[in-house]
Design a protein around this motif. Structure first.
Motif, PDB file in Angstrom:
ATOM      1  N   ILE A  22      28.173  21.473 -15.314  1.00 39.42           N
ATOM      2  CA  ILE A  22      26.877  21.111 -15.879  1.00 39.42           C
ATOM      3  C   ILE A  22      25.798  21.756 -15.027  1.00 39.42           C
ATOM      4  N   LYS A  23      25.014  22.623 -15.632  1.00 40.66           N
ATOM      5  CA  LYS A  23      23.992  23.363 -14.889  1.00 40.66           C
ATOM      6  C   LYS A  23      22.750  22.526 -14.631  1.00 40.66           C
ATOM      7  N   ALA A  24      22.350  21.768 -15.629  1.00 41.13           N
ATOM      8  CA  ALA A  24      21.136  20.959 -15.498  1.00 41.13           C
ATOM      9  C   ALA A  24      21.241  19.767 -16.425  1.00 41.13           C
ATOM     10  N   GLY A  82      13.661  16.699 -15.276  1.00 40.59           N
ATOM     11  CA  GLY A  82      14.895  17.465 -15.258  1.00 40.59           C
ATOM     12  C   GLY A  82      15.400  17.626 -13.849  1.00 40.59           C
ATOM     13  N   ILE A  83      16.714  17.830 -13.713  1.00 41.16           N
ATOM     14  CA  ILE A  83      17.313  18.007 -12.406  1.00 41.16           C
ATOM     15  C   ILE A  83      18.448  19.019 -12.513  1.00 41.16           C
ATOM     16  N   ILE A  84      18.436  19.984 -11.602  1.00 46.92           N
ATOM     17  CA  ILE A  84      19.497  20.980 -11.528  1.00 46.92           C
ATOM     18  C   ILE A  84      20.537  20.456 -10.542  1.00 46.92           C
ATOM     19  N   THR A 121      14.171  19.107  -8.802  1.00 46.41           N
ATOM     20  CA  THR A 121      13.692  18.287  -9.910  1.00 46.41           C
ATOM     21  C   THR A 121      12.374  18.817 -10.458  1.00 46.41           C
ATOM     22  N   LYS A 122      12.098  18.400 -11.696  1.00 46.66           N
ATOM     23  CA  LYS A 122      10.850  18.762 -12.351  1.00 46.66           C
ATOM     24  C   LYS A 122      10.400  17.563 -13.175  1.00 46.66           C
ATOM     25  N   TYR A 123       9.104  17.278 -13.160  1.00 50.74           N
ATOM     26  CA  TYR A 123       8.553  16.148 -13.882  1.00 50.74           C
ATOM     27  C   TYR A 123       7.349  16.560 -14.717  1.00 50.74           C
ATOM     28  N   ALA A 124       7.183  15.879 -15.824  1.00 46.21           N
ATOM     29  CA  ALA A 124       5.940  16.023 -16.573  1.00 46.21           C
ATOM     30  C   ALA A 124       4.817  15.425 -15.739  1.00 46.21           C
ATOM     31  N   ASP A 125       3.647  16.014 -15.842  1.00 47.57           N
ATOM     32  CA  ASP A 125       2.514  15.519 -15.055  1.00 47.57           C
ATOM     33  C   ASP A 125       2.242  14.043 -15.343  1.00 47.57           C
ATOM     34  N   ARG A 167      20.900  12.206 -10.162  1.00 41.48           N
ATOM     35  CA  ARG A 167      22.109  12.716 -10.814  1.00 41.48           C
ATOM     36  C   ARG A 167      23.331  12.423  -9.960  1.00 41.48           C
ATOM     37  N   ASP A 168      24.394  12.041 -10.611  1.00 40.09           N
ATOM     38  CA  ASP A 168      25.690  11.853  -9.961  1.00 40.09           C
ATOM     39  C   ASP A 168      26.589  12.966 -10.472  1.00 40.09           C
TER      40      ASP A 168
END
Length: 121
Positions: free
Chosen positions: A31-33, A50-52, A57-61, A71-72
């Motif tokens: 699983i890539k992301a 989102g998390i790679i 990680t990336k979040y909406a403002d 993530r596990d």
């Protein structure tokens, strides 16, 4: 075939918290992301977090500082801790995963069926 199953949605009052979880199963080589999207009535689906693999990680403002994605990798699970919820967070939340089902297959995007989060007093 890859399945994503979400859990944890529901009704919560403004200022409250909820934790969403998503488990991926089936033919999974890697699983890539993984991530969470949401779609409110009359609006387009948008990325929430989102998390790679690892910790990028990336979040909406609109959710920064309130939501935390984790993530596990061993269990192929992703969670979204949502704190200080607002009425405008009301939406159907969808789990997403970019999965390589076999080593000889390309990465494909898979979606869960969604879980409803309602923030209301």
């Amino acid at each position: 075939q890859v399945q994503l199953v979400e859990s944890g949605g529901g009704l919560v009052q403004p200022g409250g918290s909820l934790r969403l979880s998503c488990a991926a199963s089936g033919s999974i080589f890697s699983i890539k992301a993984m991530g969470w999207y949401r779609q409110a009535p009359g609006k387009e689906r948008e990325l929430v977090a989102g998390i790679i693999s690892g910790s990028s990680t990336k979040y909406a403002d609109s959710v920064k500082g309130r939501f935390t994605i984790s993530r596990d990798n061993a269990e192929n699970q992703v969670s979204l801790q949502m704190n200080s919820l607002k009425v405008e967070d009301t939406a159907v939340y969808y789990c997403n995963a970019d999965v390589q089902p076999f080593y000889y297959r390309p990465v494909m995007a898979y979606w869960g069926n969604g879980t409803l989060v309602t923030v209301s007093s």
